[in-house]
Design an enzyme around this catalytic site. Sequence first.
Site: not given
Ligand code: BG6
Length: 485
Positions: A142, A172, A229, A234, A334
Site C-alpha cells: 500500500k 500488513h 492511510d 487496515h 496519530k
Molecule cells: C502504515 C501507515 O500502513 O501503518 C503508517 O502508513 C502507520 O502511517 C503504520 O504508522 C502502523 O502500522 P503498525 O503495524 O505500526 O501499527
Amino acid sequence: MSFDLVLFGGTGDLTWRKLMPALFQAFRHGKLPEGGRILAVARDERSDAEYRDYIRAKFAGVDEAKQPNDEEYARFAEMLHYRRMDLSQPEDYRGLKAWVDERGASTVVLFLATSPHLFPVICAQLGQAGLNAPHMRVVLEKPLGHDLQSAQEINRVVRAAFTEEQALRIDHYLGKPAVQNLMALRFGNALFEPLWRRESIANIQITLAESIGVGSRGDFYDRTGALRDMVQNHALQLLTMIAMEPPSTNNADAIRDEKLKVLRSLKPFTPETVARDVVRGQYKAGTVAGSKVPGYLEEVKVPTGSTCETFVALRTEVQNWRWAGVPFYLRTGKRMPARDAQIVVNFREVPHPIFPGTSRANKLVIKLQPEDGLELHLLAAKGGGASSSGQELLYPVSLDLDFDKAFPSERVGGYERLLMDAIAGRLNLFVRSDEQEQAWRWVEPVLHAWNADTVGPRPYTAGSWGPAAASALVARDGCTWAEEQ
Ligand code: BG6
C-alpha cells in the site's frame, strides 16, 4: 523449494525497516526455505558486499533481541544479492530475467517496495520481459491508489501482466497474529458464534491509535491523511474479519468472498451522514509519554495551513441480517496517548438485572498491540457474603489470554508471516483487487464531502484521544469509547 525474492526499492525505507528484519527473523526461526536468494534492486551502483554492509548497518536500529550476531548475519547475508536497475529500461528487466532464469528457482516473488507511482511502469515492464510466468508472483505494498479511479488504473495494469492469483496485495495488519487469532476465535471455536450477532452485541469499536506523529514523512502523509492511510485498508480489513459470515472453507477465495460481502454491505455515506457520522481531527502541540511534541503543522515537510487529517472517528453499520442496526465505530489517530490497537466487542446488558449496583455489560477485547491477547470482561461475586444492605454485590473481573505466554517462542511478526506466505503461495491473508476497490468506493464520499467542506479538521491536543466530537459521536448512541468506560 528454491525461491528468488526480488525486492524492488532495495535500499528504501520499507526494505530496511520492515522487510529485511522480517526476513532475518524468518531465517533465524528456520522458516525461510533453504536455497533461496534475496535480490535487492535499486538505482545506484553497489556490489553484493557493499549491499550486505549497508543492511548490516541498518540492523543497528532494530530491537536488540531481533538483531543478528556476526555469525548469524554472515550466514543470512549469503542469501543477499544486489542489482542496479533503471526501472524504465526494458534491457534492465531482460537482465533480471536472465539472472532469474539462470538459476531456475521453483518460485519467484517480485516485491514492489517502491513508491506506488512506479507500480504501473514496473508491472508493464515485468510483463514485457516475461517476468510473469506462472511460478512468478508480484507483491504490492500500500498505498494502492489514492482513490477508486487510481486504484482501478493500477489494477488494470497489474491484470494485464499477472492473474489475480499472482498479484498479492499486502495489508500488513492481516499478518498480525491477533488477526489470525480472530479467525481462530470465530471459526475454530463454537462458543462465540451463537452470540456473534445483533441480538447479543450492542456495538463494536475498532481503535488503531499511535503515539508517534508523522515524523519525517510529512510530505507523503500530507497527500494521504488518516482516512487513506489507515481506515481504507487496515481498519476496514479488521472490520471485515469481525463481521464476515463463516466461510465454507479456509481457502483464500472463500474467505475473501465473505469479506467482500461485508464491504458491500457497509452503509454508504452521503454528504449529510459524513457531516454527522465522521469526525476528522489534526493534532496540535502537546505532551505524549512525558515529552513535549510539535503540532502537525509544525512537522517538517508539512505545507503551511494544511487541512490534512491525522485522526478519524466514524460510525457505520453493516446492513445485513446479522448486524442490522449495530453501530461499528472505527477510530484511528496519530499522537494519541499510547500505541494501542484493539477491537472491543460490547455485548448487550442482561435483560433483567437481579443484582443491585454494578450493572456492566460483558465485553470481549481483542488486543492487537502493543501485546496481542484476548480479554473477556465479566461480573463476579467476591464470595465474601452479602453487603451490609444484605445484597450480593458484583465486581468486574476479566479472563485474560496472553498469546506470548500461551505460545512462547512461536510468535512471528506481520511481515514475517506475509513474506513466508508470499513465497509459499498462500493467499488467505492478501487482499483481492475487488475488496480493495470496494473499500475505496466506500470511503470516496467522505473524501468528496471533505473537499467541499471549508471547516477543515478539528484540532486536538497531542497526547489526547482526539477531538471531543469523537466522544460525542458515540455518546449519541449512549456509548463511550473503551478508555472512558
Ligand atoms: C502504515 C501507515 O500502513 O501503518 C503508517 O502508513 C502507520 O502511517 C503504520 O504508522 C502502523 O502500522 P503498525 O503495524 O505500526 O501499527
